[in-house]
Design an enzyme around this catalytic site. Structure first.
Site: not given
Length: 378
Positions: A166, A250, A370
């Site tokens: 990520r 998320s 995130e």
């Protein structure tokens, strides 16, 4: 380039927060996008580049600068230097799930497990999007970008983008700046030309999510439809009638920890090994070479830990919310923070901070957000 009346960012982001900015521009072509970026960078004005708005958490105060909406679209099929593969060059503003559907229709494999991820193609390499064991790093060939420091346009191979879990050289992590400030103009993927027949599904994580045995064979279309259905059950496919989808997906990253730290967690906590570098480069100065190469030291893999499990087992169940707050965990997925109806960014931030505190107190680990935070502090 058309300057438009500023639209509240709460209408353009999936978390539904944010006021109207000072200025807003729609970039419909690559030339328009390059022009407005060079102009803004030259003037030194604050700039927010907006794609699908699915990975942004925007604060309640108006953004005092220019918001550029990237609306470029288009898919171009190109030959690949590898037999059995095809390249697709896709404009940055193209919808990601539309690209996945196009690839599946063309019989091209490599991104079908990432169906239903919201956002635009240009945002995909920024955080190396992924789902069910597939990540864009596995298929990305190169990107065309414009560099913030110079205003120059360049084509950069995927190997130079620092793609990790990520993250990339473009990612502005919470509390830090991007290693390479730039805006992606187009993305080129290299996909396997497998056709429409049934074949085994590679990847244990994807097979487990779809309930498949290693010997089972299915088509790309079957994989995409079942991934979409799985994501819908978790509230991870945008649906205007479902408040569980008013989220940034998320909200916290699955944590990457050392194997020794992972052993301090309860054994039932889901975890996956992160593959180490099995062929590290060893450089021995000629003056120090004694005629043999020392054996590489044994190395334990880092471990990816389920953030959703940590949250639920810190006592925060699906649907949890603070008193009198319009922010809540999704009723379907404990990793998604949702706006249950005209909630403020501060309400969402309060919930995020509360979750971080509970997980840290219970397990000694601080979850990291995130989404990209704009005008928000956790």
């Amino acid at each position: 380039m058309p300057e438009i009346d500023p639209i509240p960012l709460s209408q353009l982001t999936t978390l539904r927060t944010g006021a109207a900015p000072a200025r807003m521009v729609d970039a419909l072509t690559v030339d328009e996008l390059i022009g407005v970026l060079r102009e803004a960078w030259a003037d030194g004005e604050p700039l927010l580049v907006l794609g699908g708005g699915s990975n942004l958490f925007v604060g309640d105060e108006p953004f005092e600068g220019t918001v550029v909406r990237v609306l470029t679209k288009g898919i171009e099929r190109l030959p690949s230097p590898r037999p059995g593969f095809v390249r697709l060059r896709v404009q940055a503003g193209h919808d990601w799930d539309d690209l996945v559907a196009h690839a599946v229709t063309e019989g091209l494999a490599g991104i079908e497990a990432m169906a239903g991820i919201p956002g635009t193609v240009g945002a995909a390499p920024v955080q190396n999007i992924g789902a069910y064991g597939q990540e864009i790093v596995q298929t990305l060939a190169e990107v065309e970008l414009i560099d913030e420091a110079t205003g120059d346009v360049a084509t950069v191979p995927a190997s130079e983008l620092g793609l990790g879990f990520r993250t990339s050289v473009f990612k502005q992590h919470y509390g830090s700046v991007a290693q390479r400030p730039a805006v992606i103009l187009s993305v080129t993927l290299e996909l396997a030309d497998v056709g429409h027949g049934e074949r085994p599904v590679a990847g244990e994580q994807l097979r487990a999510a779809l309930g498949l045995a290693p010997e089972d064979t299915v088509s790309l279309a079957w994989v995409r439809e079942h991934v979409l259905e799985t994501r819908r059950r978790k509230g991870m496919v945008l649906d205007a009638s479902d408040p569980d989808t008013y989220s940034a997906g998320s909200f916290f990253q699955n944590a990457i920890v050392s194997a020794s730290f992972a052993r301090t967690l309860p054994p039932e906590c889901p975890r996956w090994p992160v593959t180490p570098d099995l062929d590290p480069v060893l450089v021995i100065p000629l003056a120090a070479y004694e005629g043999y190469v020392p054996r590489a030291a044994a190395q334990e893999s880092d471990v990816k830990i389920s953030a959703a499990w940590l949250i639920e087992h810190a006592g925060l169940r699906k649907g949890f919310k603070l008193p009198r707050s319009r922010a809540a965990l999704s009723s379907k997925h404990a990793l998604a923070l949702t706006n249950r109806g005209e909630g403020t960014a501060e309400e969402l931030a309060q919930l995020a901070r509360f979750i971080q505190g509970r997980v840290q107190a219970e397990f000694g680990l601080i979850l990291q957000p995130e989404p990209v935070l704009v005008g928000v502090e956790l």
